[in-house]
Design an enzyme around this catalytic site. Structure first.
Site, PDB file in Angstrom:
ATOM      1  N   PHE A 119       0.896  -1.027  -0.046  1.00  0.00           N
ATOM      2  CA  PHE A 119      -0.024  -0.036   0.091  1.00  0.00           C
ATOM      3  C   PHE A 119       0.782   1.332  -0.080  1.00  0.00           C
ATOM      4  O   PHE A 119       1.989   1.026   0.463  1.00  0.00           O
ATOM      5  CB  PHE A 119      -0.919   0.212   1.219  1.00  0.00           C
ATOM      6  CG  PHE A 119      -2.444   0.116   0.982  1.00  0.00           C
ATOM      7  CD1 PHE A 119      -3.007  -1.002   0.625  1.00  0.00           C
ATOM      8  CD2 PHE A 119      -3.184   1.238   0.939  1.00  0.00           C
ATOM      9  CE1 PHE A 119      -4.535  -1.095   0.023  1.00  0.00           C
ATOM     10  CE2 PHE A 119      -4.534   1.382   0.724  1.00  0.00           C
ATOM     11  CZ  PHE A 119      -5.002   0.247   0.412  1.00  0.00           C
ATOM     12  N   GLN A 240      -7.320  15.142   3.512  1.00  0.00           N
ATOM     13  CA  GLN A 240      -6.860  13.939   2.505  1.00  0.00           C
ATOM     14  C   GLN A 240      -7.549  13.877   1.139  1.00  0.00           C
ATOM     15  O   GLN A 240      -8.881  13.792   1.279  1.00  0.00           O
ATOM     16  CB  GLN A 240      -6.758  12.657   2.884  1.00  0.00           C
ATOM     17  CG  GLN A 240      -6.143  11.601   2.138  1.00  0.00           C
ATOM     18  CD  GLN A 240      -5.460  10.516   2.696  1.00  0.00           C
ATOM     19  OE1 GLN A 240      -6.127   9.540   2.947  1.00  0.00           O
ATOM     20  NE2 GLN A 240      -4.092  10.540   2.897  1.00  0.00           N
ATOM     21  N   HIS A 242      -8.088  11.621  -1.718  1.00  0.00           N
ATOM     22  CA  HIS A 242      -7.683  10.250  -2.287  1.00  0.00           C
ATOM     23  C   HIS A 242      -7.585  10.380  -3.791  1.00  0.00           C
ATOM     24  O   HIS A 242      -8.249  11.082  -4.603  1.00  0.00           O
ATOM     25  CB  HIS A 242      -8.823   9.159  -2.144  1.00  0.00           C
ATOM     26  CG  HIS A 242      -8.337   7.723  -2.199  1.00  0.00           C
ATOM     27  ND1 HIS A 242      -7.954   7.442  -3.573  1.00  0.00           N
ATOM     28  CD2 HIS A 242      -8.050   7.023  -1.293  1.00  0.00           C
ATOM     29  CE1 HIS A 242      -7.489   6.325  -3.082  1.00  0.00           C
ATOM     30  NE2 HIS A 242      -7.708   5.752  -1.759  1.00  0.00           N
ATOM     31  N   LEU A 252     -15.246   5.926  -4.227  1.00  0.00           N
ATOM     32  CA  LEU A 252     -13.750   5.293  -4.040  1.00  0.00           C
ATOM     33  C   LEU A 252     -13.213   4.034  -4.682  1.00  0.00           C
ATOM     34  O   LEU A 252     -13.965   3.325  -4.848  1.00  0.00           O
ATOM     35  CB  LEU A 252     -13.601   5.230  -2.341  1.00  0.00           C
ATOM     36  CG  LEU A 252     -12.280   4.483  -2.194  1.00  0.00           C
ATOM     37  CD1 LEU A 252     -11.085   5.509  -2.156  1.00  0.00           C
ATOM     38  CD2 LEU A 252     -12.351   3.831  -0.733  1.00  0.00           C
ATOM     39  N   GLU A 255      -6.681   2.064  -3.023  1.00  0.00           N
ATOM     40  CA  GLU A 255      -5.158   2.339  -3.404  1.00  0.00           C
ATOM     41  C   GLU A 255      -4.521   0.883  -3.664  1.00  0.00           C
ATOM     42  O   GLU A 255      -3.679   0.644  -4.033  1.00  0.00           O
ATOM     43  CB  GLU A 255      -4.628   2.778  -2.118  1.00  0.00           C
ATOM     44  CG  GLU A 255      -3.186   3.497  -2.256  1.00  0.00           C
ATOM     45  CD  GLU A 255      -2.724   4.037  -1.167  1.00  0.00           C
ATOM     46  OE1 GLU A 255      -3.547   5.298  -0.917  1.00  0.00           O
ATOM     47  OE2 GLU A 255      -1.788   3.677  -0.447  1.00  0.00           O
ATOM     48  N   ARG A 286      -0.420   9.453  -0.410  1.00  0.00           N
ATOM     49  CA  ARG A 286      -1.730   9.928  -1.048  1.00  0.00           C
ATOM     50  C   ARG A 286      -1.516  11.439  -1.313  1.00  0.00           C
ATOM     51  O   ARG A 286      -1.870  11.846  -2.617  1.00  0.00           O
ATOM     52  CB  ARG A 286      -2.957   9.570  -0.263  1.00  0.00           C
ATOM     53  CG  ARG A 286      -3.088   8.367  -0.362  1.00  0.00           C
ATOM     54  CD  ARG A 286      -4.465   8.059   0.610  1.00  0.00           C
ATOM     55  NE  ARG A 286      -4.657   6.575   0.504  1.00  0.00           N
ATOM     56  CZ  ARG A 286      -5.713   6.100   1.113  1.00  0.00           C
ATOM     57  NH1 ARG A 286      -6.380   6.752   2.067  1.00  0.00           N
ATOM     58  NH2 ARG A 286      -6.210   4.654   1.120  1.00  0.00           N
ATOM     59  N   HIS A 353     -11.666  12.747   1.014  1.00  0.00           N
ATOM     60  CA  HIS A 353     -11.633  11.341   1.533  1.00  0.00           C
ATOM     61  C   HIS A 353     -11.603  11.224   3.006  1.00  0.00           C
ATOM     62  O   HIS A 353     -12.369  10.436   3.415  1.00  0.00           O
ATOM     63  CB  HIS A 353     -10.473  10.610   0.846  1.00  0.00           C
ATOM     64  CG  HIS A 353     -10.623   9.141   1.169  1.00  0.00           C
ATOM     65  ND1 HIS A 353     -11.748   8.234   0.963  1.00  0.00           N
ATOM     66  CD2 HIS A 353      -9.712   8.319   1.637  1.00  0.00           C
ATOM     67  CE1 HIS A 353     -11.375   7.171   1.361  1.00  0.00           C
ATOM     68  NE2 HIS A 353     -10.079   7.125   2.000  1.00  0.00           N
ATOM     69  N   ARG A 398      -2.482  11.021   6.051  1.00  0.00           N
ATOM     70  CA  ARG A 398      -2.637   9.763   6.607  1.00  0.00           C
ATOM     71  C   ARG A 398      -2.203   8.696   5.415  1.00  0.00           C
ATOM     72  O   ARG A 398      -2.448   8.973   4.261  1.00  0.00           O
ATOM     73  CB  ARG A 398      -4.092   9.461   6.747  1.00  0.00           C
ATOM     74  CG  ARG A 398      -4.333   8.030   7.204  1.00  0.00           C
ATOM     75  CD  ARG A 398      -5.720   8.016   7.440  1.00  0.00           C
ATOM     76  NE  ARG A 398      -6.685   8.038   6.376  1.00  0.00           N
ATOM     77  CZ  ARG A 398      -7.046   7.030   5.800  1.00  0.00           C
ATOM     78  NH1 ARG A 398      -6.278   5.768   5.901  1.00  0.00           N
ATOM     79  NH2 ARG A 398      -8.051   7.104   4.850  1.00  0.00           N
TER      80      ARG A 398
END
Lengths: 595, 240
Positions: A119, A240, A242, A252, A255, A286, A353, A398
């Site tokens: 990730f 954030q 995304h 969404l 990722e 991100r 996000h 994050r």
């Protein structure tokens, strides 16, 4: 207007991941607990998390919590509190294994252990190369997790109040928290939940933006309630975006798609992330990927007739891998983009996000505020966990999979701390202050009687468009200043919203109006905090913060290595230091961030 | 890209016990744009026009299960129903999920549905002391849970089932039985025998007459009838 009072040892507001995890602690300890939730627990937005939960189990290759900690501190652009981050990363294996014991259907490796995938921003050996750390149940990890925790709560007999909207925090003259006021949506009845421990697990507020991956219910209710009761909100300028929301729809795309080998391409078909992050490429963190995508689009290399999105390509992956590891993405592509991702790339854009900031807490889940010259003094009886809280483990940005970890670790620790505090407390509840109850009654009464006023739908839309325009992926000095004025204007409208539906029974128009009271607090906190922070850090990047040797990429550690605190009263700002000292290991020293 | 507005006509079931003596069908129209791809998008526009129209919604992407309703006679999720799937010129008829008490408009009381779900003990039962690490499970054993654990508890299936309509208090219904088999099929669960005992009852399981409405309406493409068949098979096998 009338109301009734009900007494509990503890009240938990919210039944997503953090609330359900906290509830397990309280129910197992035998405390009389009410879990209030405005939607049935499994409808909470944790359900939409896809890619996984981080834990250095090392099931596929060597891993270590210290590496995870390093990645999280770096991902946070050094704004995260290093004690809380160490706590979270060290607890990860324990809480993920617990979840497996509850019955969570994780995917498996051939040796029977939990499947892990790479990730963004998660690396081995202090930033060397991507590591498989994300524990996943296909691309439905949040769904599998939320259901497993709800099921565990059925087993331990948790008492839920389903479709109850919490309205205001009850705080007395000493500043102690004594519960919440709430409305039974089905009947319109108002009840004061009088409790010795109040845990907020109310989730995020991504609906302050026009384009968001967030559910309709993510309206920052806990943040609004806390702000109205005089609790500051921390680091609200950090939102954030995304990288991969479906263009146009906002839904969404995990990722995990890039974790499984997906590649971002511009209109030339170029894998542009190689230019922005030569080492981590598509798996950079991100904020970095979202800015790269926005730059590509701004420079004319976007795709489609309006050149306003880029492509996420997985057509080179074996169809079996896609259907096994990313079945939900295949479905989303067909449903919301009209694209079969086995054959064609998906159109994606950076989409709001996650809220890095929130109600200030420490690693024990206690809500902390400045008092008598100290920066972090616990508020008696008040705890928070999950997206509504700011521990702060995410700092200015994050990492993916750290949100599900956050809600497990801090949901549990908030529950444990509340249990410990209840054990020390006497039998008596402190007397209720009338003032907090009157505030709720006045809000509801105004809505019941307001005849000429602002339309809720239109006012919300104005706020969402303003936030999108003034506080997006890239921020500009003049736009931020104008944004403060615009949101302040909209705030006046919110104070005079009007609903036509006056029914007592399941009045969703009234709920939406009450939610807007919370959204506007979050929007104001965000724009005011962002306008004041004149540096670039993590997800907050502005045009007037220049790249110099002292301020690499515009990050100004000398003046801005500190947490923002926004107070509703007078829209006042205060600041507090970042905890640079971890619990047991050495400080992860400041350095320029590169992937 | 064009973003042309068009008008869509609805017939919506309305009932507010606070105001209405009895339910009625309301004719109402709304202008939508081409970006309003799903029924839920159109309904959000409708609600902006008349804020008293009441329905549940949350994730708008088919994972939370809030916006289940009866759409042109068939149960489904508003957020996964494409606007271009409707025949042109005809009003879209929206009713609450059938067979459950209506609280207001399209909002039903799901107490009975969740009571049945809870009745099958929808949690892992394993009385061994938990190991320090995860319990092991082979990928093949884990695959047995595919098609079972993905249920979103929207109730489209159970409220499309005539057996559930007649005996909602006694028949577990397709959603509950799918959940029951999800735990029976889990190699980590030790309560298979108790779970089968609990279902061996003329009503709880055996009211399923394989009408298969549940399969037809499931927005997640799951197959409760197949799961029910497997439970029946296990009962036969353990009887011989």
């Amino acid at each position: 207007m009338t109301y009734t009072v009900r007494k509990f040892d503890a009240v938990i507001v919210g039944a997503g991941g953090a609330g359900l995890r906290a509830a397990i602690q309280l129910s197992e300890a035998g405390y009389k607990t009410a879990v209030l939730t405005k939607v049935f627990p499994t409808r909470s937005h944790t359900v939409a998390a896809q890619g996984g939960v981080a834990a250095s189990l090392g099931n596929s290759e060597e891993d270590h919590w210290h590496w995870h900690m390093y990645d999280t501190v770096k991902g946070s652009d050094w704004l995260g509190d290093q004690d809380a981050i160490e706590f979270m990363c060290r607890k990860a294996n324990e809480v993920v294994v617990e979840l497996e014991h509850y019955g969570m259907p994780f995917d498996r490796l051939d040796n029977g252990k939990i499947y892990q995938r790479p990730f963004g921003g998660h690396m081995s050996n202090f930033g060397e190369k991507p590591v498989r750390r994300s524990c996943a149940a296909a691309d439905r990890t949040g769904h599998a997790m939320l259901h497993a925790m709800y099921q565990r709560n059925i087993k331990v007999n948790t008492q839920f109040f389903v479709e109850w909207q919490a309205l205001d925090l009850v705080r007395d003259a000493d500043g102690d928290v004594l519960g919440v006021t709430a409305m039974d949506m089905e009947t319109g009845e108002i009840v004061v939940f009088h409790a010795k421990a109040t845990i907020f697990a109310t989730g995020g507020s991504g609906r302050i933006y026009y384009s968001s991956t967030n559910a309709f219910i993510n309206t920052g209710d806990g943040l609004g309630m806390a702000a109205r009761a005089g609790i500051p909100l921390e680091d609200m300028e950090f939102w954030q975006f995304h990288p991969t929301g479906v263009a146009g729809a906002g839904v969404l795309i995990t990722e995990g798609v890039r974790g499984e080998g997906g590649i971002l391409r511009n209109s030339d078909g170029e894998r542009f992330m190689e230019r922005y992050a030569p080492n981590a490429k598509d798996l950079a963190s991100r904020d970095v990927v979202s800015r790269a995508m926005t730059t590509e689009i701004n420079e004319g290399r976007g795709c489609g007739p309006n050149k306003d999105f880029v492509l996420l390509d997985i057509t080179h992956l074996p169809p079996e891998t896609i259907m096994k590891r990313l079945p939900g993405i295949h479905e989303i592509g067909l449903q919301f983009a009209g694209v079969d991702c086995l054959k064609e790339p998906l159109p994606v854009v950076p989409t709001c996000h996650y809220q890095m900031g929130g109600i200030p807490t420490n690693y024990l889940g206690q809500v902390v505020v400045p008092k008598d010259g100290e920066s972090s003094v616990p508020v008696q009886g008040f705890y928070a966990a999950g997206e509504c809280a700011c521990a702060s483990v995410h700092g200015a940005n994050r990492l993916g999979t750290n949100s599900l970890l956050d809600l497990l670790v801090f949901g549990k620790s908030a529950g444990e701390t509340a249990v410990a505090d209840l054990g020390k407390s006497g039998n008596a509840h402190k007397p209720l202050p009338q003032e907090a109850i009157d505030r709720t009654l006045a809000r509801v009464d105004r809505l019941n009687h307001q005849k000429v006023g602002a339309d809720v739908h239109d006012t919300r839309l104005s706020m969402q468009r303003a936030m999108q325009k003034h506080a997006g992926v890239f921020r500009f000095k003049d736009m931020l200043a104008a944004g403060v004025d615009r949101i302040t204007e909209i705030e006046q409208e919110v104070a005079r919203t009007q609903i036509k539906d006056k029914s007592k029974v399941f009045n969703t128009a009234r709920i939406e109006a009450l939610e807007l009271d919370n959204l506007i607090e979050v929007a104001k906190a965000t724009i005011v905090s962002a306008n004041a922070r004149t540096e670039s850090r993590g997800a907050h990047v502005r045009d007037d913060a220049t790249d110099t040797p002292e301020t690499p990429d515009g990050r100004d550690d000398k003046n801005w290595l500190k947490h923002t605190l926004w107070y509703r009263e007078g829209s006042r700002l205060d600041y507090k230091p970042v905890h640079m000292k971890p619990m047991s290991v050495d400080t992860i020293e400041l350095k320029k961030r590169a992937y | 890209m064009t973003n042309a507005a068009r008008t869509v006509h609805f017939k919506i079931y309305r009932y507010d016990p606070d105001q209405d003596a009895k339910p009625y069908m309301q004719d109402i129209s709304v202008e939508i744009e081409s970006t309003d791809r799903k029924l839920l998008d159109a309904m959000v526009k409708l609600k902006a026009q008349d804020d008293s129209i009441s329905f549940r919604r949350s994730c708008r992407e088919g994972v939370c299960g809030s916006d289940a309703m009866n759409i042109n006679g068939k149960n489904g999720l508003a957020c996964l129903t494409a606007m271009d799937s409707f025949p042109e010129g005809k009003p879209i008829v929206l009713r609450p999920l059938p067979g459950l008490p209506v609280i207001r408009d399209l909002i039903v009381d799901m107490t009975q549905f969740f009571k049945q779900y809870n009745s099958i003990k929808p949690y892992l039962i394993n009385n061994d002391p938990p190991p320090e690490r995860e319990r092991l499970q082979s990928p093949e054993d884990r695959e047995e849970l595919d098609g079972l654990y993905e249920c979103i508890l929207c109730a489209c299936c159970s409220t499309a089932c005539p057996s559930f309509w007649w005996n909602p208090d006694k028949f577990v219904g397709p959603a509950g039985l799918l959940a029951a088999y999800r735990f029976i099929a889990d190699t980590r669960d030790q309560a298979t025998s108790d779970r089968l005992d609990d279902l061996e009852d003329p009503y709880r399981l055996f009211r399923c007459h394989t009408i298969m409405n549940c399969v037809d309406v499931c927005p997640k493409g799951l197959n409760p009838t197949k799961a029910i068949g497997k439970i029946k098979e296990m009962m036969v096998r353990r009887a011989v």
